[in-house]
Design a protein around this motif. Structure first.
Motif, PDB file in Angstrom:
ATOM      1  N   ARG A  84       7.691  16.947  42.978  1.00  0.00           N
ATOM      2  CA  ARG A  84       7.930  18.374  42.805  1.00  0.00           C
ATOM      3  C   ARG A  84       9.051  18.630  41.800  1.00  0.00           C
ATOM      4  NH1 ARG A  84       9.499  22.764  47.583  1.00  0.00           N
ATOM      5  NH2 ARG A  84       9.736  24.560  46.188  1.00  0.00           N
ATOM      6  N   GLN A 105       5.555  20.148  35.666  1.00  0.00           N
ATOM      7  CA  GLN A 105       4.815  19.895  36.902  1.00  0.00           C
ATOM      8  C   GLN A 105       3.427  19.346  36.617  1.00  0.00           C
ATOM      9  OE1 GLN A 105       6.176  20.570  40.460  1.00  0.00           O
ATOM     10  NE2 GLN A 105       4.835  18.827  40.131  1.00  0.00           N
ATOM     11  N   SER A 138      11.705  14.663  44.156  1.00  0.00           N
ATOM     12  CA  SER A 138      11.850  15.857  43.327  1.00  0.00           C
ATOM     13  C   SER A 138      12.554  15.556  42.012  1.00  0.00           C
ATOM     14  CB  SER A 138      12.656  16.932  44.074  1.00  0.00           C
ATOM     15  OG  SER A 138      12.004  17.351  45.245  1.00  0.00           O
ATOM     16  N   ARG A 192      11.849  21.034  40.840  1.00  0.00           N
ATOM     17  CA  ARG A 192      12.636  22.088  41.485  1.00  0.00           C
ATOM     18  C   ARG A 192      13.544  22.756  40.452  1.00  0.00           C
ATOM     19  NH1 ARG A 192      12.671  21.898  47.135  1.00  0.00           N
ATOM     20  NH2 ARG A 192      11.641  20.039  48.014  1.00  0.00           N
TER      21      ARG A 192
END
Length: 332
Positions: free
Chosen positions: A285, A279, A261, A287
């Protein structure tokens, strides 16, 4: 502030016109004289006094203090702050922790790449098994103040007849526009080709102005800093990719694969569209919690109360015995 009884308070397709490209967003940093440095120290002292006694209403000599710091805070600055707090405010113990580390703690993780978007800079810091990889960290000289300045220049250049003939914007008004209306375009070139959609903003004198493309063009300085006069600086996406390329293979698998992340923190990470824009470029990912503007503070409150960190505090007794430099040996 946290005491021995675990009571605690823990004390950012069309390019801009040539006119804008040739105007750097920042002034050169001023070198302070010794007299100015002493004056600044006195100002910091007054600010801390107001913070402790008027705002927090706590006595700094009754507990311990955790301070967040820049990822590359120099030892001189840290030692000066330690001296001020130990000598002037007689705090019992100090701990210095980088903001990015605390943001990761607030997310309940031990591994990750943290993007800290503040007022004056943006830092990208890899953390592996709660170890800060400082030699891989990157700091970009782009922050919320640059977005504000870019927005102000766009308003002057593109909305002169509409705005500046009826109201002379001060910086606070531009800040309000930025914080309430600015956003990041998912695709800058596509957004520029779309028909301009105007939104209304009410000025302090109750007049209404209509704003359009400048609301996303100003945030593009994070991705194309060179066209805003910020020289020798890569954009955010290129900087993250460059950092990842420098990581050892084993660490890279933990920090940059699909299960890893990117964590956003800082007040300038709150722009709508930023998460989606990032993204689009990364398999990991991205976050971004709703309270990410305060994640360093949240992480600080957690980290200060963990009993396993008792050896990370520098006590007043250690300071008196070894001097200000002792704080460096206990930094994370």
């Amino acid at each position: 502030m946290t005491s021995e009884k675990s009571r605690g308070i823990i004390a950012q397709l069309a390019l801009p016109s040539q006119r804008l490209q040739n105007r750097p967003l920042r002034r050169k940093t001023k070198v302070l004289t010794e007299e100015e440095k002493e004056k600044k120290k006195e100002q910091i002292n007054r600010v801390l006094h107001t913070l402790f006694y008027n705002e927090l209403r706590v006595c700094p000599d009754e507990g311990s203090l955790l301070l967040t710091e820049h990822i590359f805070t120099d030892t001189k600055t840290r030692a000066e702050m330690a001296s001020l707090l130990f000598d002037e405010f007689e705090t019992k113990a100090l701990m210095f922790v980088p903001q990015e580390f605390l943001a990761l703690v607030a997310n309940g993780r031990e591994d990750g790449i943290v993007i800290n978007m503040g007022h004056t800079y943006t830092s990208i810091v890899p953390i592996w098994k709660l170890n800060i990889l400082r030699d891989k960290a990157v700091v970009l000289p782009v922050g919320g103040q640059d977005v504000t300045k870019a927005l102000e220049l766009y308003l002057k250049h593109q909305r002169a007849k509409q705005v500046y003939s009826i109201h002379d914007f001060d910086q606070l008004v531009v800040e309000q526009i930025k914080e309430s209306k600015a956003y990041v375009a998912l695709n800058y070139e596509v957004e520029m080709r779309k028909p301009e959609e105007l939104v209304e903003f009410e000025l302090p004198d109750s007049q209404i102005v209509k704003l359009g493309r400048e609301l996303f063009k100003c945030t593009e300085c994070y991705f194309k800093p060179e066209i805003f006069g910020i020289k020798d600086t890569q954009g955010l996406v290129e900087s993250v990719n460059g950092l990842i390329d420098t990581l050892e293979e084993g660490i890279k698998r933990d920090l940059a694969d699909q299960s890893a992340s990117l964590f956003l923190t800082g007040s300038s990470s709150m722009f709508p569209g930023l998460v989606e824009r990032l993204q689009k470029h990364f398999s990991m990912r991205v976050r971004a919690t709703s309270e990410r503007k305060l994640s360093s503070w949240i992480g600080g409150s957690i980290w200060a109360e963990l009993s396993q960190n008792k050896n990370s505090w520098t006590t007043k007794e250690e300071y008196d015995e070894f001097g200000p430099s002792v704080v460096h040996s206990k930094c994370i």
